[in-house]
Scaffold this motif. Sequence first.
Motif, mmCIF file in Angstrom:
data_model
loop_
_atom_site.group_PDB
_atom_site.id
_atom_site.type_symbol
_atom_site.label_atom_id
_atom_site.label_comp_id
_atom_site.label_asym_id
_atom_site.label_seq_id
_atom_site.Cartn_x
_atom_site.Cartn_y
_atom_site.Cartn_z
ATOM 1 N N LEU A 1 0.860 -1.334 0.032
ATOM 2 C CA LEU A 1 0.199 0.153 -0.180
ATOM 3 C C LEU A 1 0.944 1.326 0.011
ATOM 4 O O LEU A 1 0.497 2.117 -0.651
ATOM 5 C CB LEU A 1 -1.053 -0.078 1.138
ATOM 6 N N SER A 2 2.074 1.186 0.754
ATOM 7 C CA SER A 2 2.762 2.471 0.815
ATOM 8 C C SER A 2 3.504 2.714 -0.706
ATOM 9 O O SER A 2 3.476 3.789 -1.171
ATOM 10 C CB SER A 2 3.950 2.233 1.689
ATOM 11 N N ARG A 3 3.898 1.496 -1.296
ATOM 12 C CA ARG A 3 4.332 1.954 -2.652
ATOM 13 C C ARG A 3 3.314 2.261 -3.675
ATOM 14 O O ARG A 3 3.690 3.086 -4.591
ATOM 15 C CB ARG A 3 5.132 0.409 -3.199
ATOM 16 N N LEU A 4 2.192 1.842 -3.542
ATOM 17 C CA LEU A 4 1.339 2.198 -4.442
ATOM 18 C C LEU A 4 0.816 3.521 -4.207
ATOM 19 O O LEU A 4 0.461 4.274 -5.275
ATOM 20 C CB LEU A 4 -0.333 1.399 -4.157
ATOM 21 N N ALA A 5 0.577 3.939 -2.901
ATOM 22 C CA ALA A 5 0.678 5.600 -2.684
ATOM 23 C C ALA A 5 1.619 6.297 -3.348
ATOM 24 O O ALA A 5 1.395 7.445 -4.035
ATOM 25 C CB ALA A 5 0.557 5.555 -1.246
ATOM 26 N N GLN B 1 -0.859 5.282 -7.417
ATOM 27 C CA GLN B 1 -1.889 4.181 -7.883
ATOM 28 C C GLN B 1 -2.721 3.887 -6.818
ATOM 29 O O GLN B 1 -3.575 2.977 -7.135
ATOM 30 C CB GLN B 1 -0.926 2.973 -8.299
ATOM 31 N N LEU B 2 -2.938 4.852 -5.758
ATOM 32 C CA LEU B 2 -3.937 4.405 -4.827
ATOM 33 C C LEU B 2 -5.056 5.810 -4.676
ATOM 34 O O LEU B 2 -4.497 6.640 -4.265
ATOM 35 C CB LEU B 2 -3.153 4.197 -3.429
ATOM 36 N N CYS B 3 -6.181 5.303 -4.691
ATOM 37 C CA CYS B 3 -7.218 6.372 -4.519
ATOM 38 C C CYS B 3 -8.168 5.919 -3.404
ATOM 39 O O CYS B 3 -8.226 4.712 -3.003
ATOM 40 C CB CYS B 3 -8.027 6.578 -5.822
ATOM 41 N N ALA B 4 -8.662 6.935 -2.657
ATOM 42 C CA ALA B 4 -9.588 6.776 -1.576
ATOM 43 C C ALA B 4 -11.178 6.990 -1.885
ATOM 44 O O ALA B 4 -11.135 7.967 -2.441
ATOM 45 C CB ALA B 4 -9.176 7.596 -0.125
ATOM 46 N N PHE B 5 -11.693 6.037 -1.480
ATOM 47 C CA PHE B 5 -13.220 6.231 -1.647
ATOM 48 C C PHE B 5 -13.878 6.478 0.029
ATOM 49 O O PHE B 5 -13.977 5.576 0.697
ATOM 50 C CB PHE B 5 -13.949 4.969 -2.170
#
Length: 256
Positions: free
Chosen positions: A212-216, A220-224
């Motif tokens: 998750l840290s690398r995706l952020a 590449q990481l979005c919050a809903f």
Amino acid sequence: MKAVILAGGLGTRIAEESDTKPKPMVEIGGRPLLWHIMKTYASHGIKDFVICLGYKGYVIKEFFINYYNHMSDMIVDLGVGEHKIVNTQSEDWKIALVDTGAETLTGGRLKRIASYIGDETFCLTYGDGLSDIDITAEIEFHKSHKRLATVAAVQPPGRFGVLNLDASRIVTSFEEKPSDEMGWINGGFFVLEPGVLDYIENDSISWEREPLSRLAKDGQLCAFPHTGFWRPCDTLRDKRELEALWAEGKADWRVW
């Protein structure tokens, strides 16, 4: 679309229950947490599940192997040793029960079920959190931003009242258990592309850390954001509170 559910952890914080069964099998209203979560997904048309098993995974296997009979009316003829199903309330779910290792961490469990996912977008969640989240809306949001991962962002209910002080240590206000005490946190309920598996190296990887840290970091990481009901079942206290909500007809996660 498939929903992957992580159900292999030890559940040490609710050992009163998890000594004899996996935490996702802790019952609320006479049904396991896992069943409640699956009902939430099914209410949004997602009925194809991959359950990542680990600790006491055989309990989950036995629950679903015997599910059809337990949820059905039947006539038993003891004289000839036969039985007949006369009415069923069973679900139209397809479930892959996959042993992902007793000691495997959450990222490793996800990596191990890669062959069950294929090349399609999929959902992921934990086997111990209940919510009235709009899964359909989250999937639509995920598709709109065209990134690898979406996570439901929630504001957990505060457990303590908050004192606001001035420079003289005089209390200027008091807030009883504010919902934003911790800000936004990972509420589970992910929508993911298969490409996220490239961020997981082996069994010793925790999904909540490096991937998750690398995706952020890679954008590449979005919050809903989800502002409705959300509650984990981590402790015996949590279980009792959820049981009370169910008994009082206030189970907001019951969207089916």
